[in-house]
Design a protein around this motif. Structure first.
Motif, PDB file in Angstrom:
ATOM      1  N   PHE A 166     -32.006 -65.458  41.980  1.00  0.00           N
ATOM      2  CA  PHE A 166     -32.194 -64.708  41.683  1.00  0.00           C
ATOM      3  C   PHE A 166     -33.121 -64.173  40.242  1.00  0.00           C
ATOM      4  O   PHE A 166     -34.441 -64.075  40.212  1.00  0.00           O
ATOM      5  N   ILE A 167     -32.698 -65.167  39.723  1.00  0.00           N
ATOM      6  CA  ILE A 167     -33.175 -65.215  38.327  1.00  0.00           C
ATOM      7  C   ILE A 167     -34.211 -66.462  38.290  1.00  0.00           C
ATOM      8  O   ILE A 167     -35.275 -65.968  38.137  1.00  0.00           O
ATOM      9  N   ARG A 168     -34.525 -67.337  39.231  1.00  0.00           N
ATOM     10  CA  ARG A 168     -35.457 -68.311  39.682  1.00  0.00           C
ATOM     11  C   ARG A 168     -36.530 -67.709  40.319  1.00  0.00           C
ATOM     12  O   ARG A 168     -37.640 -67.535  40.285  1.00  0.00           O
ATOM     13  N   GLY A 169     -36.081 -67.217  41.133  1.00  0.00           N
ATOM     14  CA  GLY A 169     -36.963 -66.418  41.878  1.00  0.00           C
ATOM     15  C   GLY A 169     -38.245 -65.036  41.428  1.00  0.00           C
ATOM     16  O   GLY A 169     -39.230 -64.880  41.143  1.00  0.00           O
ATOM     17  N   LEU A 170     -37.369 -64.020  40.348  1.00  0.00           N
ATOM     18  CA  LEU A 170     -38.153 -63.937  39.195  1.00  0.00           C
ATOM     19  C   LEU A 170     -38.986 -64.098  38.552  1.00  0.00           C
ATOM     20  O   LEU A 170     -40.407 -64.168  38.464  1.00  0.00           O
ATOM     21  N   GLN A 171     -38.323 -65.108  37.625  1.00  0.00           N
ATOM     22  CA  GLN A 171     -39.398 -65.670  36.509  1.00  0.00           C
ATOM     23  C   GLN A 171     -40.529 -66.882  37.108  1.00  0.00           C
ATOM     24  O   GLN A 171     -41.365 -66.907  36.274  1.00  0.00           O
ATOM     25  N   GLY A 172     -39.385 -67.921  38.747  1.00  0.00           N
ATOM     26  CA  GLY A 172     -40.726 -68.641  39.185  1.00  0.00           C
ATOM     27  C   GLY A 172     -40.413 -69.654  38.626  1.00  0.00           C
ATOM     28  O   GLY A 172     -39.299 -69.764  37.211  1.00  0.00           O
ATOM     29  N   PRO A 173     -41.441 -70.766  38.738  1.00  0.00           N
ATOM     30  CA  PRO A 173     -40.897 -72.338  38.169  1.00  0.00           C
ATOM     31  C   PRO A 173     -41.652 -72.601  37.196  1.00  0.00           C
ATOM     32  O   PRO A 173     -40.581 -73.772  36.495  1.00  0.00           O
ATOM     33  N   ASP A 174     -42.488 -71.989  36.562  1.00  0.00           N
ATOM     34  CA  ASP A 174     -42.511 -72.566  35.244  1.00  0.00           C
ATOM     35  C   ASP A 174     -42.334 -71.119  33.916  1.00  0.00           C
ATOM     36  O   ASP A 174     -42.941 -70.290  33.861  1.00  0.00           O
ATOM     37  N   ALA A 175     -41.604 -71.917  33.460  1.00  0.00           N
ATOM     38  CA  ALA A 175     -40.293 -71.304  32.322  1.00  0.00           C
ATOM     39  C   ALA A 175     -41.574 -70.689  31.494  1.00  0.00           C
ATOM     40  O   ALA A 175     -41.584 -69.898  30.521  1.00  0.00           O
ATOM     41  N   GLY A 176     -42.882 -71.486  31.217  1.00  0.00           N
ATOM     42  CA  GLY A 176     -43.748 -70.815  29.867  1.00  0.00           C
ATOM     43  C   GLY A 176     -44.856 -70.559  30.467  1.00  0.00           C
ATOM     44  O   GLY A 176     -45.306 -69.255  29.556  1.00  0.00           O
ATOM     45  N   ARG A 177     -44.637 -69.990  31.636  1.00  0.00           N
ATOM     46  CA  ARG A 177     -45.418 -68.939  32.364  1.00  0.00           C
ATOM     47  C   ARG A 177     -44.605 -68.134  33.473  1.00  0.00           C
ATOM     48  O   ARG A 177     -45.570 -67.752  34.327  1.00  0.00           O
ATOM     49  N   PRO A 178     -43.964 -67.329  33.326  1.00  0.00           N
ATOM     50  CA  PRO A 178     -42.941 -66.540  33.899  1.00  0.00           C
ATOM     51  C   PRO A 178     -43.791 -65.401  34.675  1.00  0.00           C
ATOM     52  O   PRO A 178     -44.568 -64.439  34.330  1.00  0.00           O
ATOM     53  N   ARG A 179     -43.085 -65.457  36.112  1.00  0.00           N
ATOM     54  CA  ARG A 179     -44.030 -64.398  36.769  1.00  0.00           C
ATOM     55  C   ARG A 179     -43.795 -63.167  36.508  1.00  0.00           C
ATOM     56  O   ARG A 179     -44.252 -62.244  35.599  1.00  0.00           O
ATOM     57  N   THR A 180     -41.966 -63.123  35.853  1.00  0.00           N
ATOM     58  CA  THR A 180     -41.208 -61.674  35.147  1.00  0.00           C
ATOM     59  C   THR A 180     -40.817 -62.512  33.906  1.00  0.00           C
ATOM     60  O   THR A 180     -40.219 -63.710  35.266  1.00  0.00           O
ATOM     61  N   ILE A 181     -39.810 -61.502  33.488  1.00  0.00           N
ATOM     62  CA  ILE A 181     -39.033 -62.216  32.636  1.00  0.00           C
ATOM     63  C   ILE A 181     -37.563 -61.218  33.189  1.00  0.00           C
ATOM     64  O   ILE A 181     -37.663 -59.967  32.814  1.00  0.00           O
ATOM     65  N   ALA A 182     -36.459 -61.601  33.696  1.00  0.00           N
ATOM     66  CA  ALA A 182     -35.153 -61.615  33.732  1.00  0.00           C
ATOM     67  C   ALA A 182     -34.411 -61.163  32.591  1.00  0.00           C
ATOM     68  O   ALA A 182     -34.491 -62.172  31.567  1.00  0.00           O
ATOM     69  N   ALA A 183     -33.933 -59.828  32.338  1.00  0.00           N
ATOM     70  CA  ALA A 183     -32.542 -59.781  32.016  1.00  0.00           C
ATOM     71  C   ALA A 183     -31.442 -59.323  32.109  1.00  0.00           C
ATOM     72  O   ALA A 183     -31.333 -58.801  32.914  1.00  0.00           O
ATOM     73  N   VAL A 184     -30.177 -60.414  32.575  1.00  0.00           N
ATOM     74  CA  VAL A 184     -29.492 -60.606  33.245  1.00  0.00           C
ATOM     75  C   VAL A 184     -28.639 -59.101  32.405  1.00  0.00           C
ATOM     76  O   VAL A 184     -28.455 -59.135  31.423  1.00  0.00           O
ATOM     77  N   LYS A 185     -27.567 -59.113  33.298  1.00  0.00           N
ATOM     78  CA  LYS A 185     -26.544 -58.085  32.589  1.00  0.00           C
ATOM     79  C   LYS A 185     -25.495 -57.860  33.590  1.00  0.00           C
ATOM     80  O   LYS A 185     -24.954 -58.062  34.457  1.00  0.00           O
TER      81      LYS A 185
END
Length: 873
Positions: A166-185
């Protein structure tokens, strides 16, 4: 005028100069840009940025930003959006690539919403930002927990795999330019009871902490690369979670987390509030303990009296409680995230092509339908399913048959065209005579909209309807901004995309009872409300802390008598849809039983909704408390009607829609087919209808154990894992973790180990041939379990899984690589290591063996020998 013009010129000059500053240079790393920007801020400006509604900094051209967005299974609370199955349903797919694709779609919709609603100055609104407070990887340790629906189930390994996907899907493949930023809780150990969460002090054993409560968080950080983490309400070993040393020692130390930590909402206030943890005496000390521990962002209140005044943070620095460098560290982390997201004005990095209309699209809804199909678990089938041919007459019964609430669960968006189970069956069987009789509500008689013909403006009923006075704001204060009459107590402003709204309304008039007897009243919707009948307060749910719960009340009325009626309500958020409902308790489901008796097929749709189970709620019904459950049984009114319907002898399919395990022991013994559909999302009704019809073979698997009753479990407030989940439960469950039936059959060959004997620290490999031996194409979920007689080891642990599709007669080799961490065990002292000895391995369509009364799944066993010991961090 001249002075104002000078000030404006100076401000414009500051902004113009700011365009050339290093933080504006998109070619620089986010860390450098953030550090440069923070160095230019005043103490007050820094303090204000720690709020979830961070204000603008006009002199530097920095827009405001709303950090708070929810994306548990789709964009939530922001109008129309694709609503996927609730998280527990996504876990039931046992399909990590699908879960990643779902989250990828969710991130696209977040970007689209952000583009559609972003203000001209670049600022964003609440729930429409790009920092997504999801996924929830808490362990669903006890089925009574109302928020368990938000998790990926009870197993640390499955939860970790789904969380990483789920995190990889939310943030996308580029850590430097994420599509969104996930916050695990919610870090850490958080898992109910809801009523105690603001003061609960959990003392997990060293074994349980490392073995159960932390692994999914580690996977989120180390493997998923999550850039946000939310700390929980509860305390751990005497220290509130948002001030816990675990943030430094585990999250940032051992796991190397570099992102930002956000508090759960008002969790910082809990640190100081005497009615909560009361850990420190002042608000300044509360924010200091959190900042010094590594929390960077404060959601909602963070001071005594529920204050969110950043002056508290300023004072903490001036009092020496927080070093300036610690404050700078927190603010820098927050601006790093915003620079990576590209949400700060000029110089924002270009993004993939996403249009402002790329939400709730046909393609996205098709993905939601696919996820719903894959989430359905066939719990029992005595040959009733799939339905042969087209039944002439279908009776659809039950409180969830035509319920949108039962589709979406909590933390949900608004499906624009929801397909309930009733609608799905009507679509799938257009030639059938389908009758719908609700028969019962969730916890009592069904509630229906109060009809217009029983409402009057005045006692003499010279005018039908009710008077409506609408006020700006949520306090019914000041002069009404609208005064009118309406035919009924109802309200709705549709689905605004641009902004949140907040109003309050008072409806007044008279209501005439249709029959003599006790009536229950409720106002549907998402805001607080009060209902007074004949001068008596029937419902007081004005405090909107739990607006999603079922709050109703009872009053005795006499047929034909006219009673004064006053309804007051708050309208907030993106929907605001409300209507007054009532019920006379005289109905006993006779019409439902009659419909069943006349049908060729009965589909009984039962279960719960997020108005009964959820987050810190006020629910007054047997079997429920504070959003949690005190019983695993179906609510009594549903159970009673189910038994009456079953007694008709007609072919019966029980469809369960819920977010937690139900103890349907009676149904397992008496009903021919039982389907677990969870909260399946906006397209869920179509998926259920197709599954009943046999359009696809179900292959969902349980991510939680279904116990027979709550008596099989330790006390809810006991956080020890002994006696909980399939890993430590020694009793006989109703349905096992990993259980799920199919319309076809599978056979397993002899498992082949790469090496039958390995050294501790090596990776083991296992392959097995799986064959679809039936006559129907279908999916199989291949599950690998291991058990070992080592100190601290669970009875059995999931070590791998793969969902595969096989045509009838087709075979495929499935290979697993078992790395050292997966095969490790945790000793009583909390030390994780690969231990020497024999590991009994089982690979099959479920756990080895079977619960009483059920056939065991297909599968095969083998053994692996480990020599030596290998310690792990």
């Amino acid at each position: 005028m001249r002075r104002r013009a000078i000030l404006l010129l100076l401000a414009l000059s500051d902004v113009a100069v700011a365009q050339n500053l290093p933080f504006r240079d998109a070619a620089r790393p986010a860390e450098q840009r953030a550090a440069d920007l923070v160095a230019r801020l005043t103490l007050a400006e820094k303090a204000a940025q720690l709020k979830d509604d961070a204000p603008a900094i006009p002199r530097l051209g920095i827009p405001a930003y709303a950090w708070w967005s929810e994306g548990l299974h789709g964009v939530a609370r922001a109008g129309d959006a694709t609503v996927f199955p609730q998280a527990i349903g996504l876990a039931a797919t046992w399909d990590a690539p699908l879960v990643q694709a779902v989250a990828d779609t969710v991130s696209t919709e977040f970007r689209a919403k952000y583009l559609a609603t972003r203000h001209p100055d670049g600022s964003s609104d609440k729930y429409r930002g790009l920092t997504v407070w999801s996924p929830n990887v808490n362990i669903f340790r006890d089925p009574r927990w109302g928020r368990g629906q938000e998790t990926f189930g009870e197993d640390p390994y499955l939860t970790g795999r789904m969380g990483v996907a789920f995190i990889r899907g939310l943030q996308g493949p580029d850590a430097g330019r994420p599509r969104t930023i996930a916050a695990v809780k919610h870090f850490a150990v958080h898992s109910g009871p809801e009523a105690d969460r603001h003061r609960e002090d959990v003392h997990p054993s060293a074994h349980d902490l490392e073995d159960t409560y932390l692994p999914a968080f580690r996977a989120a950080v180390v493997e998923g690369g999550v850039q946000g983490l939310m700390c929980a309400y509860n305390a751990i070993d005497g220290v509130p979670a948002c001030a816990s040393p675990l943030l430094a020692s585990q999250v940032r130390g051992r796991w190397g987390f570099k992102g930002h930590v956000v508090s759960d909402c008002a969790a910082i206030a809990d640190i100081v509030m005497p009615t909560s943890h009361g850990y420190v005496p002042t608000s300044q000390q509360a924010v200091a303990t959190a900042l010094n521990a590594g929390t960077d962002l404060f959601c909602a209140e963070f001071g005594l009296g529920k204050s969110h005044d950043p002056q508290i943070i300023v004072d903490a620095v001036r009092q020496g409680l927080v070093k300036p460098g610690v404050l700078d560290r927190a603010v820098t982390r927050l601006f790093e995230a915003r620079f990576r997201l590209g949400v700060i004005g000029v110089g924002a990095a270009p993004r993939p092509a996403i249009a402002a209309t790329d939400f709730d699209t046909p393609g996205h809804r098709a993905r939601a339908l696919d996820a719903a199909r894959k989430s359905i678990v066939l719990l029992k089938n005595d040959g009733v399913l799939p339905i042969a041919g087209t039944p002439r007459r279908i009776a659809v019964i039950g409180p969830n048959a035509d319920s949108v609430d039962a589709l979406v669960g909590n933390y949900a968006g608004t499906p624009s065209a929801p397909v309930t189970v009733l609608a799905g069956l009507r679509q799938r069987y257009p030639q059938a005579d389908i009758s719908f009789v609700e028969g019962t509500g969730l916890v009592g008689a069904p509630l229906k909209p109060v009809p217009a013909d029983v409402l009057c403006i005045d006692r003499d009923c010279g005018t039908r309807g009710v008077r409506v006075d609408e006020f700006a704001g949520t306090a019914l204060a000041g002069a009404p901004v609208r005064a009118a009459t309406d035919t009924a107590v109802r309200f709705g402003w549709g689905r605004p995309e641009r902004r949140e709204r907040a109003t309050s309304i008072r409806w007044t008039g008279y209501v005439t009872a249709a029959e003599t007897g006790p009536y229950r009243f409720r106002l549907t919707g998402d805001g607080g409300y009060r209902i007074r009948v004949d001068g008596r307060t029937v419902v007081d749910a004005w405090d909107a802390a739990d607006p999603a719960s079922i709050a109703d009340g009872e009053i005795a009325l006499r047929a034909g008598q006219r009673y004064p009626l006053v309804v007051e309500a708050i309208q907030t958020g993106g929907r605001g849809d409300q209507r007054l409902e009532w019920s006379n308790f005289g109905a006993r489901g006779d019409a439902a039983v009659a419909a069943a008796r006349d049908a060729d097929l009965v589909v009984f749709v039962a279960g719960l909704t997020a108005k009964l189970e959820g987050e810190e709620m006020r629910v007054h019904a047997p079997g429920f408390a504070g959003g949690d459950r005190t019983s695993l049984d179906l609510p009594r009114p549903q159970q009673d009607l189910l038994e009456r319907v079953q007694a008709t002898g007609r072919p019966l399919v029980l469809v369960l829609m819920n977010g937690s395990a139900l103890g349907v022991d009676w149904a397992d013994r008496h009903v021919g087919a039982i389907v677990e559909a969870w909260y399946p999302g906006g397209e869920g009704g179509q998926a259920v209808a197709e599954m009943i019809a046999g359009d696809f073979s179900p292959a969902g698997r349980l991510p939680v154990t279904f116990y027979r009753d709550a008596g099989q479990l330790p006390p809810f407030g006991d956080y020890r894992m002994a006696g909980r989940t399939y890993r430590y439960f020694t009793g006989e469950p109703l349905y096992r973790f990993g259980h799920g039936l199919s319309y076809t059959r599978f056979a397993y060959g002899t498992p082949q180990l790469g090496r039958a004997r390995i050294r501790a620290g090596d990776t083991a490999t296992l392959s097995v041939r799986v064959t679809n031996t039936g006559h129907v194409d279908g999916d199989e979920v291949v599950q690998l379990y291991g058990s070992q007689a080592a100190p601290g080891a669970p009875l059995r642990a999931l070590m791998g899984f793969a969902r595969i599709t096989l045509k009838a007669g087709e075979s495929r080799d499935v290979r697993f690589a078992i790395d050292p961490r997966t095969m490790s065990v945790v000793d009583p002292a909390g030390r994780r290591a690969v231990a020497p000895g024999i590991v009994d391995l089982w690979v099959g369509g479920g756990q080895p063996g079977a619960a009483a009364g059920h056939k065991p799944p297909a599968g095969a066993a083998t053994r692996l020998t480990i020599t030596g010991t290998h310690a792990l961090d």
